[in-house]
Write an enzyme that holds these catalytic residues in place. Structure first.
Site, short mmCIF file in Angstrom:
data_model
loop_
_atom_site.label_atom_id
_atom_site.label_comp_id
_atom_site.label_asym_id
_atom_site.label_seq_id
_atom_site.Cartn_x
_atom_site.Cartn_y
_atom_site.Cartn_z
N GLU A 199 -9.96 -2.21 5.02
CA GLU A 199 -10.61 -1.92 6.29
C GLU A 199 -11.84 -2.82 6.47
O GLU A 199 -12.31 -3.43 5.51
CB GLU A 199 -11.05 -0.44 6.29
CG GLU A 199 -9.90 0.56 6.09
CD GLU A 199 -9.05 0.77 7.34
OE1 GLU A 199 -8.84 -0.18 8.12
OE2 GLU A 199 -8.58 1.91 7.53
N ASN A 249 -7.96 -2.95 13.90
CA ASN A 249 -9.34 -3.28 13.49
C ASN A 249 -9.39 -4.51 12.58
O ASN A 249 -10.41 -4.79 11.96
CB ASN A 249 -9.98 -2.07 12.79
CG ASN A 249 -9.23 -1.66 11.53
OD1 ASN A 249 -8.34 -2.36 11.08
ND2 ASN A 249 -9.61 -0.53 10.96
N ASP A 260 0.81 -1.22 0.00
CA ASP A 260 0.00 0.00 0.00
C ASP A 260 0.84 1.27 0.00
O ASP A 260 2.07 1.22 0.20
CB ASP A 260 -0.96 0.00 1.20
CG ASP A 260 -0.36 -0.63 2.45
OD1 ASP A 260 0.87 -0.56 2.61
OD2 ASP A 260 -1.11 -1.19 3.26
N HIS A 276 -7.57 -4.95 9.85
CA HIS A 276 -7.28 -4.75 8.42
C HIS A 276 -5.98 -5.44 8.00
O HIS A 276 -5.06 -5.61 8.81
CB HIS A 276 -7.27 -3.26 8.04
CG HIS A 276 -6.11 -2.44 8.51
ND1 HIS A 276 -6.22 -1.11 8.88
CD2 HIS A 276 -4.79 -2.73 8.68
CE1 HIS A 276 -5.04 -0.66 9.22
NE2 HIS A 276 -4.16 -1.62 9.11
C1 F6R Z 1 1.37 -1.68 6.11
C2 F6R Z 1 0.03 -2.26 6.14
C3 F6R Z 1 -0.80 -2.28 7.37
C4 F6R Z 1 -0.01 -2.56 8.66
C5 F6R Z 1 -0.94 -2.52 9.85
C6 F6R Z 1 -0.20 -2.71 11.15
O1 F6R Z 1 1.93 -1.77 4.83
O2 F6R Z 1 -0.42 -2.71 5.13
O3 F6R Z 1 -1.81 -3.26 7.23
O4 F6R Z 1 0.61 -3.81 8.57
O5 F6R Z 1 -1.62 -1.30 9.88
O6 F6R Z 1 0.61 -1.61 11.39
P1 F6R Z 1 1.57 -1.58 12.66
O7 F6R Z 1 2.58 -2.62 12.45
O8 F6R Z 1 2.16 -0.18 12.63
O9 F6R Z 1 0.71 -1.83 13.86
#
Ligand code: F6R
Length: 242
Positions: free
Chosen positions: A141, A134, A67, A136
């Site tokens: 989401e 959440n 992403d 995702h």
């Molecule tokens: C990042 C991504 C997100 C993160 C997720 C967890 O490229 O796709 O899904 O893996 O938001 O983020 P952290 O590790 O910061 O809790």
């Protein structure tokens, strides 16, 4: 699903780094699906540590990221392109032309066409994943379609709050991101999911418990994938009631 329990975050990162490096060892021209975020920082530290002790080339490896924020240019310190350069690409012998992170500032139509083509042309041997509080994966989401391709998504309030720690205020956190769809994520031959942080307890319960696959908690779709390693600390696993 293989559950790998560890003593601490560092050991979790080691396990994921080992999975990544053994994929490259077995497939010198593999395409790797990469992730960013706080959890992954330690994984890239471990990858670099391990590479300092062994000879393994990324010369023929290709990568594609999950992403990128819409509206954030590649050189911005919070762009995921910048994150990847700083945490990994600048320190290994990969050719940056072989690394794909969607551009946050080019035409959305062109970027999505390019993202989809890259995914089609480069089947991934491995996809790294973190998970949001959440549930995702990527930026899919709650309520995302389970078969979606790459698209632009609206980041929900929880995700913007969680990621505000990287910006000077929540107002600066983008409202939208390009993301691989869930349909793209599950096409990878193998998935390594690192779950880190007590705010992920609900996601652990939904993913590892006998609950339904639900669009309300997107990571639950991984129950359907035949080759997923889930890496988390024993402490987090027990805290989730297992
Ligand atoms: C990042 C991504 C997100 C993160 C997720 C967890 O490229 O796709 O899904 O893996 O938001 O983020 P952290 O590790 O910061 O809790």
């Amino acid at each position: 699903m293989r559950i790998i329990l560890t003593k601490n975050y560092e050991e979790s990162c080691e396990k994921v780094a080992q999975i990544l490096l053994s994929t490259v060892d077995m497939h010198k021209d593999a395409c790797l699906g990469l992730a960013t975020g706080g959890s992954m920082e330690g994984v890239y530290v471990e990858v670099l540590n391990m590479l300092s002790q062994r000879n393994l080339s990324f010369k023929n490896v290709k990568t594609v990221n999950l992403d990128e924020y819409v509206g954030i240019p590649p050189e911005h310190p919070q762009s995921y392109r910048h994150y990847m350069n700083v945490h990994l690409f600048d320190h290994i012998d990969i050719d940056k032309k072989n690394t794909y992170v969607p551009s946050g500032v080019c035409s959305p139509e062109e970027t999505l066409a390019e993202f989809k083509k890259y995914l089609f042309d480069h089947p991934r041997k491995l996809q790294l994943l973190g998970v949001g509080s959440n549930g995702h994966i990527g930026f899919n989401e709650p309520d995302s379609s389970l078969d979606a391709e790459a698209h632009i998504t609206n980041l929900n309030d929880q995700t913007r709050k969680d990621n505000a720690r990287y910006f000077s205020s929540i107002d600066e956190v983008p409202h939208q991101a390009f993301t691989m769809g869930i349909g793209d994520i599950i096409k990878a031959s193998k998935i390594a999911l690192l779950i880190h942080g007590r705010n992920k307890i609900k996601a652990v319960q939904e993913l590892l418990g006998h609950t339904r696959i639900s669009t309300q908690c997107p990571c639950t779709v991984l129950k359907l994938h035949p080759n997923v390693d889930v890496v988390l600390t024993e402490e987090l696993y027990r805290s989730a009631g297992f």
